[in-house]
Enzyme design. Structure first.
Site, PDB file in Angstrom:
ATOM      1  N   ASP A  17       0.826  -1.208   0.000  1.00  0.00           N
ATOM      2  CA  ASP A  17       0.000   0.000   0.000  1.00  0.00           C
ATOM      3  C   ASP A  17       0.865   1.266   0.000  1.00  0.00           C
ATOM      4  O   ASP A  17       1.996   1.256   0.487  1.00  0.00           O
ATOM      5  CB  ASP A  17      -0.901  -0.029   1.249  1.00  0.00           C
ATOM      6  CG  ASP A  17      -2.067   0.936   1.135  1.00  0.00           C
ATOM      7  OD1 ASP A  17      -2.337   1.428   0.024  1.00  0.00           O
ATOM      8  OD2 ASP A  17      -2.704   1.205   2.167  1.00  0.00           O
ATOM      9  N   ASN A  19       1.351   3.415  -2.856  1.00  0.00           N
ATOM     10  CA  ASN A  19       1.926   3.846  -4.140  1.00  0.00           C
ATOM     11  C   ASN A  19       1.421   5.231  -4.540  1.00  0.00           C
ATOM     12  O   ASN A  19       2.186   6.090  -4.989  1.00  0.00           O
ATOM     13  CB  ASN A  19       1.543   2.869  -5.264  1.00  0.00           C
ATOM     14  CG  ASN A  19       2.162   1.502  -5.090  1.00  0.00           C
ATOM     15  OD1 ASN A  19       2.981   1.306  -4.217  1.00  0.00           O
ATOM     16  ND2 ASN A  19       1.760   0.559  -5.929  1.00  0.00           N
ATOM     17  N   GLY A  20       0.098   5.419  -4.396  1.00  0.00           N
ATOM     18  CA  GLY A  20      -0.514   6.692  -4.782  1.00  0.00           C
ATOM     19  C   GLY A  20       0.036   7.845  -3.936  1.00  0.00           C
ATOM     20  O   GLY A  20       0.434   8.887  -4.475  1.00  0.00           O
ATOM     21  N   ARG A  21       0.082   7.626  -2.614  1.00  0.00           N
ATOM     22  CA  ARG A  21       0.586   8.685  -1.717  1.00  0.00           C
ATOM     23  C   ARG A  21       2.042   9.027  -2.014  1.00  0.00           C
ATOM     24  O   ARG A  21       2.443  10.172  -2.001  1.00  0.00           O
ATOM     25  CB  ARG A  21       0.439   8.247  -0.242  1.00  0.00           C
ATOM     26  CG  ARG A  21      -0.910   8.626   0.340  1.00  0.00           C
ATOM     27  CD  ARG A  21      -1.204   7.860   1.584  1.00  0.00           C
ATOM     28  NE  ARG A  21      -1.609   6.489   1.257  1.00  0.00           N
ATOM     29  CZ  ARG A  21      -1.784   5.541   2.172  1.00  0.00           C
ATOM     30  NH1 ARG A  21      -1.564   5.804   3.449  1.00  0.00           N
ATOM     31  NH2 ARG A  21      -2.182   4.344   1.809  1.00  0.00           N
ATOM     32  N   TRP A  22       2.824   8.008  -2.316  1.00  0.00           N
ATOM     33  CA  TRP A  22       4.242   8.210  -2.640  1.00  0.00           C
ATOM     34  C   TRP A  22       4.359   9.131  -3.858  1.00  0.00           C
ATOM     35  O   TRP A  22       5.142  10.069  -3.876  1.00  0.00           O
ATOM     36  CB  TRP A  22       4.891   6.848  -2.926  1.00  0.00           C
ATOM     37  CG  TRP A  22       6.350   6.874  -3.228  1.00  0.00           C
ATOM     38  CD1 TRP A  22       7.377   6.758  -2.331  1.00  0.00           C
ATOM     39  CD2 TRP A  22       6.963   7.018  -4.524  1.00  0.00           C
ATOM     40  NE1 TRP A  22       8.586   6.812  -2.979  1.00  0.00           N
ATOM     41  CE2 TRP A  22       8.357   6.970  -4.328  1.00  0.00           C
ATOM     42  CE3 TRP A  22       6.477   7.168  -5.817  1.00  0.00           C
ATOM     43  CZ2 TRP A  22       9.265   7.072  -5.385  1.00  0.00           C
ATOM     44  CZ3 TRP A  22       7.381   7.282  -6.863  1.00  0.00           C
ATOM     45  CH2 TRP A  22       8.750   7.237  -6.644  1.00  0.00           C
ATOM     46  N   ASN A  65     -10.461  -2.976  -6.671  1.00  0.00           N
ATOM     47  CA  ASN A  65      -9.680  -2.036  -7.479  1.00  0.00           C
ATOM     48  C   ASN A  65     -10.295  -1.747  -8.854  1.00  0.00           C
ATOM     49  O   ASN A  65      -9.924  -0.767  -9.506  1.00  0.00           O
ATOM     50  CB  ASN A  65      -8.231  -2.518  -7.657  1.00  0.00           C
ATOM     51  CG  ASN A  65      -7.375  -2.364  -6.413  1.00  0.00           C
ATOM     52  OD1 ASN A  65      -6.437  -3.128  -6.193  1.00  0.00           O
ATOM     53  ND2 ASN A  65      -7.686  -1.376  -5.579  1.00  0.00           N
ATOM     54  N   TRP A  66     -11.253  -2.581  -9.301  1.00  0.00           N
ATOM     55  CA  TRP A  66     -11.868  -2.340 -10.619  1.00  0.00           C
ATOM     56  C   TRP A  66     -12.635  -1.028 -10.666  1.00  0.00           C
ATOM     57  O   TRP A  66     -12.959  -0.537 -11.754  1.00  0.00           O
ATOM     58  CB  TRP A  66     -12.795  -3.493 -11.009  1.00  0.00           C
ATOM     59  CG  TRP A  66     -12.066  -4.773 -11.287  1.00  0.00           C
ATOM     60  CD1 TRP A  66     -12.103  -5.904 -10.533  1.00  0.00           C
ATOM     61  CD2 TRP A  66     -11.188  -5.061 -12.380  1.00  0.00           C
ATOM     62  NE1 TRP A  66     -11.294  -6.877 -11.085  1.00  0.00           N
ATOM     63  CE2 TRP A  66     -10.729  -6.381 -12.227  1.00  0.00           C
ATOM     64  CE3 TRP A  66     -10.738  -4.331 -13.493  1.00  0.00           C
ATOM     65  CZ2 TRP A  66      -9.842  -6.992 -13.119  1.00  0.00           C
ATOM     66  CZ3 TRP A  66      -9.859  -4.938 -14.381  1.00  0.00           C
ATOM     67  CH2 TRP A  66      -9.428  -6.248 -14.192  1.00  0.00           C
ATOM     68  N   ARG A  68     -11.438   1.794  -9.753  1.00  0.00           N
ATOM     69  CA  ARG A  68     -10.488   2.908  -9.960  1.00  0.00           C
ATOM     70  C   ARG A  68     -10.644   3.478 -11.370  1.00  0.00           C
ATOM     71  O   ARG A  68     -11.185   2.812 -12.257  1.00  0.00           O
ATOM     72  CB  ARG A  68      -9.057   2.415  -9.751  1.00  0.00           C
ATOM     73  CG  ARG A  68      -8.813   2.057  -8.297  1.00  0.00           C
ATOM     74  CD  ARG A  68      -7.353   1.991  -7.967  1.00  0.00           C
ATOM     75  NE  ARG A  68      -7.215   1.781  -6.529  1.00  0.00           N
ATOM     76  CZ  ARG A  68      -6.129   1.984  -5.836  1.00  0.00           C
ATOM     77  NH1 ARG A  68      -5.038   2.424  -6.426  1.00  0.00           N
ATOM     78  NH2 ARG A  68      -6.093   1.767  -4.540  1.00  0.00           N
ATOM     79  N   GLU A 204       1.006 -13.580  12.103  1.00  0.00           N
ATOM     80  CA  GLU A 204       1.494 -12.405  12.820  1.00  0.00           C
ATOM     81  C   GLU A 204       1.350 -11.214  11.872  1.00  0.00           C
ATOM     82  O   GLU A 204       1.636 -11.329  10.669  1.00  0.00           O
ATOM     83  CB  GLU A 204       2.981 -12.578  13.176  1.00  0.00           C
ATOM     84  CG  GLU A 204       3.245 -13.649  14.204  1.00  0.00           C
ATOM     85  CD  GLU A 204       2.683 -13.287  15.580  1.00  0.00           C
ATOM     86  OE1 GLU A 204       2.619 -12.091  15.905  1.00  0.00           O
ATOM     87  OE2 GLU A 204       2.304 -14.211  16.316  1.00  0.00           O
TER      88      GLU A 204
HETATM   89  C1  FPP Z   1      -1.835   0.163  -3.457  1.00  0.00           C
HETATM   90  O1  FPP Z   1      -1.423   1.483  -3.490  1.00  0.00           O
HETATM   91  C2  FPP Z   1      -1.254  -0.595  -4.563  1.00  0.00           C
HETATM   92  C3  FPP Z   1      -1.966  -1.137  -5.594  1.00  0.00           C
HETATM   93  C4  FPP Z   1      -3.418  -1.032  -5.722  1.00  0.00           C
HETATM   94  C5  FPP Z   1      -1.314  -1.846  -6.696  1.00  0.00           C
HETATM   95  C6  FPP Z   1      -0.058  -2.595  -6.398  1.00  0.00           C
HETATM   96  C7  FPP Z   1       0.740  -2.671  -7.628  1.00  0.00           C
HETATM   97  C8  FPP Z   1       2.086  -2.637  -7.720  1.00  0.00           C
HETATM   98  C9  FPP Z   1       2.977  -2.624  -6.560  1.00  0.00           C
HETATM   99  C10 FPP Z   1       2.766  -2.536  -9.014  1.00  0.00           C
HETATM  100  C11 FPP Z   1       2.806  -3.660  -9.907  1.00  0.00           C
HETATM  101  C12 FPP Z   1       2.747  -5.000  -9.311  1.00  0.00           C
HETATM  102  C13 FPP Z   1       3.317  -6.065  -9.887  1.00  0.00           C
HETATM  103  C14 FPP Z   1       3.127  -7.402  -9.320  1.00  0.00           C
HETATM  104  C15 FPP Z   1       4.133  -5.909 -11.074  1.00  0.00           C
HETATM  105  P1  FPP Z   1      -2.506   2.652  -3.610  1.00  0.00           P
HETATM  106  O2  FPP Z   1      -2.569   3.047  -5.023  1.00  0.00           O
HETATM  107  O3  FPP Z   1      -3.787   2.213  -2.997  1.00  0.00           O
HETATM  108  O4  FPP Z   1      -1.817   3.747  -2.739  1.00  0.00           O
HETATM  109  P2  FPP Z   1      -2.534   4.896  -1.900  1.00  0.00           P
HETATM  110  O5  FPP Z   1      -3.287   4.198  -0.788  1.00  0.00           O
HETATM  111  O6  FPP Z   1      -1.388   5.693  -1.403  1.00  0.00           O
HETATM  112  O7  FPP Z   1      -3.419   5.637  -2.843  1.00  0.00           O
END
Ligand code: FPP
Length: 238
Positions: A17, A19-22, A65-66, A68, A204
């Site tokens: 979790d 990715n978006g915030r990063w 996630n669909w 999004r 755990e």
């Molecule tokens: C959650 O971050 C992450 C995801 C919904 C997707 C995960 C995908 C990857 C790590 C990339 C590709 C994966 C593979 C296996 C190649 P978020 O977008 O919900 O973050 P946020 O909560 O900060 O918005």
């Protein structure tokens, strides 16, 4: 189940979790966060191999996630395709097999074909198993298991009175895979988010504030260290 001295977890499951915030923190589009997250996936697969973790399950795309935006979904599918293309050789070199759990039929046909190709090509490898949860939901998995069990009962192949924990486990997406010992969630949220609801019963839990794109080898080792210090009782005393 008997008491067990904590050691290297055999199966680690991760909610990747943040990715978006990063991305937002760096003023970048969200997809850049997912791209950086794919690098973390590579790093963690390698780290698991080094540490002796046999199974690694990654929550890469949930049934939820669909909803999004279309372009984010398209970007994630594209990233998955590239990931398979660029990393298949590493699975071969390291003797790691690929598996998928989830409603794979929901994925674009091309992605399904690519996944099936790599799953087939790596199916006999024994040094480790990378499991991608794709179009995965813990409740959906239990619903799918219930359907399979009900069908067998209707066909007279299974006695409803004999249904046990084991019956449920045997009808999940990957019945041969042991339950996770350690569940890691990045970016600080204290939620299960519909991930492996049945299988995480005795796992755990380890939550770190590190955002997934920043998660590297050292962060995984830290999680394993914390796990090693915990004493798992499985409902028993002391
Ligand atoms: C959650 O971050 C992450 C995801 C919904 C997707 C995960 C995908 C990857 C790590 C990339 C590709 C994966 C593979 C296996 C190649 P978020 O977008 O919900 O973050 P946020 O909560 O900060 O918005």
């Amino acid at each position: 189940m008997s008491k067990e001295k904590a050691k290297i977890p055999r199966h680690v499951a991760i909610i990747m979790d943040g990715n978006g915030r990063w991305a937002v923190k760096q003023g970048l589009p969200r997809i850049k966060g997912h791209e950086a997250g794919a690098e973390s996936v590579r790093a963690v697969v390698r780290a698991c191999k080094k540490a002796g973790v046999e199974y690694l399950t990654l929550y890469a795309f949930s049934v939820e996630n669909w909803i999004r935006p279309r372009e984010e979904i398209g970007g994630l599918m594209q990233l998955l395709r590239l990931f398979l293309e660029n990393n298949e050789h590493e699975l071969h070199e390291n003797n790691i097999r690929l598996r998928v759990i989830g409603r794979m039929k929901d994925l674009p046909k091309l992605i399904q074909r690519r996944l099936n190709k790599v799953i087939e090509a790596t199916k006999d490898y024994k040094s480790g198993t990378l499991i991608l949860a794709l179009s995965y939901g813990g409740r959906a998995e239990l619903v799918d298991a219930a359907k399979k069990i009900a069908k067998k009962a209707v066909e007279g192949k299974l006695n409803p009175d004999k249904i046990s924990d084991k019956t449920i486990s045997e009808h999940l997406y990957a019945p041969d895979v042991p339950d996770p010992d350690l569940m890691v969630r990045t970016s600080g949220e204290m939620r299960l988010s519909n991930f492996l609801l049945w299988q995480l019963s005795y796992a755990e839990l380890y939550v770190t504030d590190v955002l997934w794109p920043d998660f590297r080898e050292a962060d995984l080792y830290k999680a394993i260290e914390v796990y090693e210090q915990r004493h798992r009782r499985f409902g028993d005393v002391q």
